[in-house]
Every structure is written in structure tokens, then in C-alpha cells.
Enzyme design. Sequence first.
Site, PDB file in Angstrom:
ATOM      1  N   ARG A 105      -3.911  15.392  69.893  1.00  0.00           N
ATOM      2  CA  ARG A 105      -3.860  14.690  68.600  1.00  0.00           C
ATOM      3  C   ARG A 105      -5.068  15.164  67.817  1.00  0.00           C
ATOM      4  O   ARG A 105      -6.217  14.965  68.246  1.00  0.00           O
ATOM      5  CB  ARG A 105      -3.889  13.178  68.790  1.00  0.00           C
ATOM      6  CG  ARG A 105      -4.162  12.420  67.503  1.00  0.00           C
ATOM      7  CD  ARG A 105      -3.927  10.937  67.607  1.00  0.00           C
ATOM      8  NE  ARG A 105      -2.497  10.646  67.625  1.00  0.00           N
ATOM      9  CZ  ARG A 105      -1.987   9.425  67.427  1.00  0.00           C
ATOM     10  NH1 ARG A 105      -2.775   8.398  67.198  1.00  0.00           N
ATOM     11  NH2 ARG A 105      -0.683   9.228  67.465  1.00  0.00           N
ATOM     12  N   HIS A 132       4.264  14.485  63.099  1.00  0.00           N
ATOM     13  CA  HIS A 132       4.178  13.589  64.260  1.00  0.00           C
ATOM     14  C   HIS A 132       5.534  13.643  64.987  1.00  0.00           C
ATOM     15  O   HIS A 132       6.294  12.661  65.005  1.00  0.00           O
ATOM     16  CB  HIS A 132       3.859  12.172  63.774  1.00  0.00           C
ATOM     17  CG  HIS A 132       3.382  11.236  64.849  1.00  0.00           C
ATOM     18  ND1 HIS A 132       3.215  11.611  66.161  1.00  0.00           N
ATOM     19  CD2 HIS A 132       3.050   9.911  64.794  1.00  0.00           C
ATOM     20  CE1 HIS A 132       2.792  10.571  66.865  1.00  0.00           C
ATOM     21  NE2 HIS A 132       2.688   9.531  66.065  1.00  0.00           N
ATOM     22  N   GLN A 135       6.856  10.922  67.611  1.00  0.00           N
ATOM     23  CA  GLN A 135       7.255   9.627  67.064  1.00  0.00           C
ATOM     24  C   GLN A 135       8.691   9.676  66.549  1.00  0.00           C
ATOM     25  O   GLN A 135       9.485   8.782  66.819  1.00  0.00           O
ATOM     26  CB  GLN A 135       6.295   9.215  65.940  1.00  0.00           C
ATOM     27  CG  GLN A 135       6.602   7.850  65.368  1.00  0.00           C
ATOM     28  CD  GLN A 135       6.326   6.730  66.360  1.00  0.00           C
ATOM     29  OE1 GLN A 135       5.213   6.623  66.861  1.00  0.00           O
ATOM     30  NE2 GLN A 135       7.315   5.885  66.628  1.00  0.00           N
ATOM     31  N   ASP A 221       5.312   3.591  56.608  1.00  0.00           N
ATOM     32  CA  ASP A 221       4.099   3.786  57.399  1.00  0.00           C
ATOM     33  C   ASP A 221       2.917   3.321  56.550  1.00  0.00           C
ATOM     34  O   ASP A 221       3.071   3.017  55.364  1.00  0.00           O
ATOM     35  CB  ASP A 221       3.987   5.290  57.763  1.00  0.00           C
ATOM     36  CG  ASP A 221       2.911   5.600  58.777  1.00  0.00           C
ATOM     37  OD1 ASP A 221       2.340   4.667  59.375  1.00  0.00           O
ATOM     38  OD2 ASP A 221       2.613   6.794  58.971  1.00  0.00           O
ATOM     39  N   CYS A 261       6.289   3.288  62.707  1.00  0.00           N
ATOM     40  CA  CYS A 261       5.697   3.913  63.897  1.00  0.00           C
ATOM     41  C   CYS A 261       4.562   3.067  64.474  1.00  0.00           C
ATOM     42  O   CYS A 261       4.225   3.220  65.646  1.00  0.00           O
ATOM     43  CB  CYS A 261       5.217   5.322  63.563  1.00  0.00           C
ATOM     44  SG  CYS A 261       3.852   5.400  62.396  1.00  0.00           S
ATOM     45  N   ARG A 289       8.704   5.470  72.834  1.00  0.00           N
ATOM     46  CA  ARG A 289       7.786   6.616  72.876  1.00  0.00           C
ATOM     47  C   ARG A 289       7.665   7.094  74.322  1.00  0.00           C
ATOM     48  O   ARG A 289       7.697   8.294  74.611  1.00  0.00           O
ATOM     49  CB  ARG A 289       6.396   6.202  72.366  1.00  0.00           C
ATOM     50  CG  ARG A 289       6.282   6.018  70.865  1.00  0.00           C
ATOM     51  CD  ARG A 289       6.397   7.315  70.089  1.00  0.00           C
ATOM     52  NE  ARG A 289       5.393   8.294  70.457  1.00  0.00           N
ATOM     53  CZ  ARG A 289       4.146   8.341  70.001  1.00  0.00           C
ATOM     54  NH1 ARG A 289       3.747   7.456  69.105  1.00  0.00           N
ATOM     55  NH2 ARG A 289       3.300   9.286  70.387  1.00  0.00           N
TER      56      ARG A 289
END
Length: 319
Positions: A105, A132, A135, A221, A261, A289
Site C-alpha cells: 500500500r 484500489h 477493494q 467514499d 469501502c 475483502r
Amino acid sequence: MIPPRHYLQFKDFNAEEYAYLFRRARWIKDKFKRYETYHPLFDRTLVMIFEKASTRTRLSFEAGMQQLGGSAIYLNTSDSQLGRGESIEDSAQVISRMSDIVMIRTFEQSTVELFAANSRVPLINGLTNELHPCQVLADIFTFIEHRGPIQGKTVVWVGDANNMCNTWLQAAEVLDFRVHVSSPPGYGPRSERINLVGADRFQLFDNPRDACRGAHLVTTDVWMSMGFEAENEARRKAFAGWCVDSDLMAVAAPDAVFMHCLPAHRGEEVASEVIDGPQSLVWDEAENRMHAQKALMEFLLLGRVDEGLDGVRPATNYC
Ligand code: CP
Ligand code: NVA
């Protein structure tokens, strides 16, 4: 040496591979729910490198690897030589000689690409400023669980055209669905992103209500992604009209679902009545996830495995 396969962006896999991954995630999840031991990655080591904060990504990868019989090692910038200027190329060479698979990440997409180019083992993008993919992999798996195939459906992105929005746009191309995007002026998708998506898969809306009309999945988000905190005040003002509330959900399809998310900010990008309401799938989405990434790690390390191969340690070993 077999060149490793990486997962740096959603379009790294095709529709057929995703169909396999979603089936596999379902099978792995069912096994987990029945408390059945499944250790196809016995003795394998995952290294997780975090240059940004995380709850879900760390937990889902670490728990997932452990459940598959392997182990996970956590590195972050401040405790490793990455924070003291050791190059990505050198770090990738060293880390990939002591592990079987790596998740990172970080900030720039170019960092994951550079790491992958110097890695002897598969690399997974655990979030960059740009994308991402893990996700959205979990999100689509969740949608399929609740509503069936996503092909031909309409997904609405409300708010900042960030790493999640960019990934949804890629996913629409790969899996053949439509994305409606509504963002405040100046926060919409960049033209180089839009240019990669077919006109039949993507539409921009000034008004989030118009974007949501008839949609099957509404998602949003945070207004300030990690790394953009300095823009806090300007963003708060700009995004004030882009909160997913019950008025927006009311114009979506009657069986529309809501996803986020996480982490979420109730009263900013989403109203409590929606995220805590009956259309919200956020807890399944978070749990998935782990199941989706277990399928992903298994696929990257072992390729396609038949369900009858429990306990067999295949020959592929990138090290
Ligand atoms: N959704 C997600 O990636 O969460 P974390 O930042 O907690 O990992
Ligand atoms: N867009 C958010 C996602 C967090 C999981 C961020 O990048 O901070």
C-alpha cells in the site's frame, strides 16, 4: 524462472479469470464458514508493506494468509529502511527473495510498477493514490452474492473521483457494466482515465440525483483520501451536495444496494440512514475483502486449482 503474475490494477485480469476468482472466493468462504481447514499455502510467506494507514487491508490479508496455512509479515515505512531512502528496486530484490508473495500500500502507482518489475514473486496492489483493485474485487464479489451477475448493471459513483472511482471505471470495461459518476466541479475523473473507458460504459452527471436514477449499486467514499488531507477545508465546501442520503437512494432501482469501502464519515459522504439502513452491504463488503483476497493469493501462487486438490502443494514456486 517463471515470471510472476502481479495484480497491480483491475484490468490485469480478464472477465474469465474474474469469473473463476468469484467462484473460488465463494468456495473458500463456504469452507471458512464451516470451520474446515484449508491450507493450500502452507509454509508460504506474505510480506505486507504499508506506507499508509490501514485496518481492513492489513487484517484481511494477514488473517487470510494465516487461514490458508501461510504466514504474514508486516513492514511499514517508519520501521523499515524504505523510510530511510533504500530504493524500491533494491527493496523489491531483497523482500522477494525472502517471501512468496508481497502486498504493498503506497502513494504512487509507479512505485508498485517499479516494485513489480524488480520482484521475483507476485505483487498485489493494496491501494495507491490511483487504484484500489482488491477493494473493487471484493465489492463485485459482494454484489454478485446479493444480486447476481454485475454484467449489464449500472453502478453509480457519488463524490470524489479517487482511487476507488478509477478502479470502478476499469472494472466496467473488464466486466461489461455501466458506471455513472457525479462529482463536484474540479473533482471528477481526469480525462486520461475517461479516455480509457468506452462511451457505452461511462457517463458523467452534474447532479448526483440524475446519476442515481435507476441504478443497481450506489457507492461512494471519503471526501479526503489518504494523502489529500491538506485540501480538507476546500473539499468540505465543494462536496457538501454529494452526500448519499435516502433521497438519492429513493431514485435508484427498488432493489439497489449501497456500498462503501470504509472507513466512512457519516454526515459527510453518506447519511447514517443509508449506511446503517437495509440497502447497505458494507459489513459483508468488508468481510469479503478477506475471502476475495484469499482466492486472489491462491490464484497468483498456485494458478487454477480444482476443488479436489485440497492439501496438495503444487509445484509453482517463484523463489
Ligand atoms: N477499505 C480499505 O482498504 O480499508 P483500510 O484502509 O482500513 O485498509
Ligand atoms: N479513497 C480512500 C480509500 C481508503 C480505503 C483513500 O485512498 O484514502
